[in-house]
Design a protein around this motif. Structure first.
Motif, mmCIF file in Angstrom:
data_model
loop_
_atom_site.group_PDB
_atom_site.id
_atom_site.type_symbol
_atom_site.label_atom_id
_atom_site.label_comp_id
_atom_site.label_asym_id
_atom_site.label_seq_id
_atom_site.Cartn_x
_atom_site.Cartn_y
_atom_site.Cartn_z
ATOM 1 N N ASP A 167 0.802 -1.217 0.000
ATOM 2 C CA ASP A 167 0.000 0.000 0.000
ATOM 3 C C ASP A 167 0.835 1.268 0.000
ATOM 4 O O ASP A 167 0.361 2.325 -0.426
ATOM 5 C CB ASP A 167 -0.971 0.002 1.180
ATOM 6 C CG ASP A 167 -0.283 0.052 2.532
ATOM 7 O OD1 ASP A 167 0.931 -0.250 2.594
ATOM 8 O OD2 ASP A 167 -0.954 0.376 3.525
ATOM 9 N N SER A 205 0.972 1.865 -3.452
ATOM 10 C CA SER A 205 -0.291 1.544 -4.143
ATOM 11 C C SER A 205 -0.047 0.586 -5.307
ATOM 12 O O SER A 205 -0.491 0.812 -6.434
ATOM 13 C CB SER A 205 -0.962 2.827 -4.653
ATOM 14 O OG SER A 205 -1.216 3.717 -3.596
ATOM 15 N N GLU A 225 1.003 -3.693 -11.269
ATOM 16 C CA GLU A 225 0.174 -2.562 -11.682
ATOM 17 C C GLU A 225 0.021 -1.608 -10.516
ATOM 18 O O GLU A 225 -0.097 -2.035 -9.363
ATOM 19 C CB GLU A 225 -1.202 -3.035 -12.165
ATOM 20 C CG GLU A 225 -2.023 -3.765 -11.116
ATOM 21 C CD GLU A 225 -3.416 -4.128 -11.594
ATOM 22 O OE1 GLU A 225 -3.893 -3.480 -12.543
ATOM 23 O OE2 GLU A 225 -4.028 -5.042 -11.024
ATOM 24 N N ARG A 226 0.039 -0.329 -10.830
ATOM 25 C CA ARG A 226 -0.175 0.681 -9.807
ATOM 26 C C ARG A 226 -1.660 0.998 -9.747
ATOM 27 O O ARG A 226 -2.309 1.192 -10.781
ATOM 28 C CB ARG A 226 0.640 1.942 -10.108
ATOM 29 C CG ARG A 226 0.773 2.864 -8.913
ATOM 30 C CD ARG A 226 1.781 3.976 -9.200
ATOM 31 N NE ARG A 226 3.115 3.451 -9.435
ATOM 32 C CZ ARG A 226 3.971 3.125 -8.481
ATOM 33 N NH1 ARG A 226 3.628 3.264 -7.212
ATOM 34 N NH2 ARG A 226 5.170 2.671 -8.775
ATOM 35 N N LEU A 227 -2.204 1.028 -8.543
ATOM 36 C CA LEU A 227 -3.630 1.244 -8.356
ATOM 37 C C LEU A 227 -3.901 2.710 -8.016
ATOM 38 O O LEU A 227 -3.196 3.294 -7.193
ATOM 39 C CB LEU A 227 -4.148 0.352 -7.225
ATOM 40 C CG LEU A 227 -3.857 -1.149 -7.364
ATOM 41 C CD1 LEU A 227 -4.308 -1.900 -6.113
ATOM 42 C CD2 LEU A 227 -4.542 -1.720 -8.595
ATOM 43 N N ASP A 228 -4.909 3.294 -8.666
ATOM 44 C CA ASP A 228 -5.264 4.667 -8.309
ATOM 45 C C ASP A 228 -6.199 4.643 -7.096
ATOM 46 O O ASP A 228 -6.624 3.582 -6.622
ATOM 47 C CB ASP A 228 -5.885 5.414 -9.489
ATOM 48 C CG ASP A 228 -7.188 4.785 -9.990
ATOM 49 O OD1 ASP A 228 -7.917 4.169 -9.186
ATOM 50 O OD2 ASP A 228 -7.484 4.900 -11.196
ATOM 51 N N GLN A 229 -6.538 5.799 -6.593
ATOM 52 C CA GLN A 229 -7.317 5.879 -5.361
ATOM 53 C C GLN A 229 -8.698 5.259 -5.521
ATOM 54 O O GLN A 229 -9.217 4.619 -4.600
ATOM 55 C CB GLN A 229 -7.446 7.336 -4.905
ATOM 56 C CG GLN A 229 -8.041 7.476 -3.508
ATOM 57 C CD GLN A 229 -7.254 6.705 -2.460
ATOM 58 O OE1 GLN A 229 -6.032 6.837 -2.363
ATOM 59 N NE2 GLN A 229 -7.943 5.893 -1.663
ATOM 60 N N ASP A 230 -9.303 5.439 -6.690
ATOM 61 C CA ASP A 230 -10.626 4.848 -6.922
ATOM 62 C C ASP A 230 -10.556 3.323 -6.862
ATOM 63 O O ASP A 230 -11.444 2.679 -6.290
ATOM 64 C CB ASP A 230 -11.187 5.289 -8.273
ATOM 65 C CG ASP A 230 -11.656 6.734 -8.273
ATOM 66 O OD1 ASP A 230 -11.863 7.279 -7.163
ATOM 67 O OD2 ASP A 230 -11.812 7.309 -9.359
ATOM 68 N N GLN A 231 -9.515 2.745 -7.447
ATOM 69 C CA GLN A 231 -9.366 1.293 -7.410
ATOM 70 C C GLN A 231 -9.156 0.792 -5.986
ATOM 71 O O GLN A 231 -9.734 -0.221 -5.575
ATOM 72 C CB GLN A 231 -8.185 0.862 -8.291
ATOM 73 C CG GLN A 231 -8.429 1.011 -9.788
ATOM 74 C CD GLN A 231 -7.180 0.726 -10.593
ATOM 75 O OE1 GLN A 231 -6.134 1.346 -10.370
ATOM 76 N NE2 GLN A 231 -7.273 -0.215 -11.525
ATOM 77 N N THR A 271 -10.134 2.228 -3.244
ATOM 78 C CA THR A 271 -11.388 2.388 -2.512
ATOM 79 C C THR A 271 -12.360 1.270 -2.834
ATOM 80 O O THR A 271 -12.984 0.681 -1.940
ATOM 81 C CB THR A 271 -12.028 3.745 -2.845
ATOM 82 O OG1 THR A 271 -11.138 4.794 -2.441
ATOM 83 C CG2 THR A 271 -13.367 3.903 -2.145
ATOM 84 N N HIS A 295 -18.177 7.125 -0.590
ATOM 85 C CA HIS A 295 -17.564 6.564 -1.785
ATOM 86 C C HIS A 295 -18.518 5.780 -2.682
ATOM 87 O O HIS A 295 -18.104 5.283 -3.729
ATOM 88 C CB HIS A 295 -16.397 5.645 -1.398
ATOM 89 C CG HIS A 295 -15.267 6.364 -0.731
ATOM 90 N ND1 HIS A 295 -15.142 6.449 0.639
ATOM 91 C CD2 HIS A 295 -14.207 7.047 -1.249
ATOM 92 C CE1 HIS A 295 -14.054 7.144 0.939
ATOM 93 N NE2 HIS A 295 -13.468 7.513 -0.180
#
Length: 394
Positions: A291, A294, A322-328, A330, A352
């Motif tokens: 985390d 991310s 893969e890098r996860l964005d904040q939406d992913q 959440t 959310h």
């Protein structure tokens, strides 16, 4: 949290889609030597990966607050005890605590019978304090269809060996959702699971999974050839309902969709997954979630490539990510948490998710509020949880 994937099985189960390579029992000495050599090379590669990922492993131990080790597969119990010992020593060498809060090893009944009490006591001496045993069924015809290598009687025998050899925390796996399994047979399966102990004490933990068609499994091929048909949703839902009823009556806490525990025996390692706690996966096919960057990372499911990486010390050639964005992040947190009886904080969901969809789910009792302020999917809607979750995050 550390997960180690052991990519070896004696044979492949009909339904299985997890990555593994065959490691059959060897009658010829030269075959046995080749297999020992492969186990040795796997241990060396795993030790090399542990050294290479020392910083990640230390970061997970110091930041996540969860000290667990889970050796899964595949079938870890095909490994000789010294190989498992080397895994533990390698982790100790990069700074893991002397004792894990929970140290689980997956086993199959036939291995426990073959290797006996000394093997199990050896696991306990290494710090193993939890065993997860793949039983799947107590019906010999179904076990044969599944291509399992043990009988119902052997599953019981193996359980008795485990409980008399120093392992008190035992989890067993069951499978439902088979069209050839009647309601009476399923009830009988659950009853035999609850009465498997020689001491009359039910298992501390039971995991029960609906049979699914995994990519590249033998089951997928059987369906493609028209030699087998999946059970109806109605049948699967009824079998799941029976499972929930019977285990509730036996005093189990249904703390996650597929997992039931005697109070206080919930799996620490798996519970951390559902809370979206970071973890490191080691071995071919293993996944990690870190985390602080991310990032989701994985090793390719290719044993030979992994062994070569172990020799060179360059594991980047077998790693993807893969890098996860904040939406992913959440959405993952919501999806994982709603699988559990603990649910999700109400404020987090309201912040959310689509508010209209959330209010509709509450009004229809697809979601229910808890006294602690969380919101969960009630047990009687767990079977359709995927649909409920999709309405919230779509």
């Amino acid at each position: 949290m550390i997960y180690v994937h052991v990519p070896f099985c004696r044979s492949f189960c009909t339904y299985c889609g997890f990555y593994s390579e065959t490691a059959p029992r060897c009658r010829k000495e030269e075959d046995a030597l080749r297999q020992e050599e492969k186990f040795e090379r796997f241990a060396q590669a795993l030790e090399a990966e542990i050294r290479t990922r020392k910083d990640d492993i230390q970061r997970v131990f110091t930041s996540a607050g969860v000290s667990t080790l889970y050796i899964g597969g595949g079938t870890p119990s095909v490994l000789p005890l010294p190989i498992i010992g080397r895994i533990v020593e390698a982790l100790r060498g990069v700074g893991h605590p002397c004792e894990f809060e929970e140290f689980t090893v997956e086993v199959n009944p036939e291995d426990i019978i073959e290797k006996g009490e000394d093997y199990v006591r050896g696991l306990a001496d290494l710090g193993v304090n939890r065993i997860s045993m793949g039983v799947q069924s107590f019906d010999d015809d179904i076990l044969k269809w599944m291509n399992r290598r043990h009988s119902a009687a052997q599953a019981v025998e193996a359980y008795h060996i485990l409980e008399t050899s120093g392992i008190g925390n035992i989890s067993i796996d069951l499978i439902f959702g088979l069209p050839q399994m009647s309601e009476d047979l399923w009830r009988d399966t659950i009853s035999k699971a609850l009465n498997i102990s020689s001491d009359g004490i039910p298992p501390r933990h039971i995991s029960a999974y609906q049979l699914s068609v995994e990519e590249d499994s033998m089951l997928e091929k059987l369906i493609a050839k028209g030699r087998w048909s999946e059970a109806s949703e109605q049948l699967c839902e009824r079998q799941y309902g029976i499972l929930c009823e019977e285990l509730a009556a036996a005093g189990y806490n249904h703390y996650e969709i597929s997992n039931f525990a005697q109070p206080g025996s919930e799996a620490v390692h798996n519970s951390a997954y559902w809370r979206h706690v970071p973890y490191i996966g080691l071995g071919p096919g293993a996944h990690s979630f870190m985390d602080h960057v991310s990032m989701r990372q994985w090793n390719e499911p290719d044993l030979n490539a992994y062994l070569e990486a172990g020799v060179s010390g360059n594991f980047s050639v077998v790693q993807g990510g893969e890098r996860l964005d904040q939406d992913q992040l959440t959405m993952e947190k919501i999806m994982l948490s709603l699988r559990t009886a603990a649910g999700v904080p109400s404020d987090y969901l309201r912040g959310h998710c689509d508010v209209h969809a959330l209010e509709q789910a509450l009004a229809s009792s697809n979601l229910v509020p808890l006294e602690d302020g969380n919101i969960r999917i009630p047990e009687d809607r767990f079977f359709v949880s995927d649909n409920i979750i999709l309405t919230l995050i779509a």
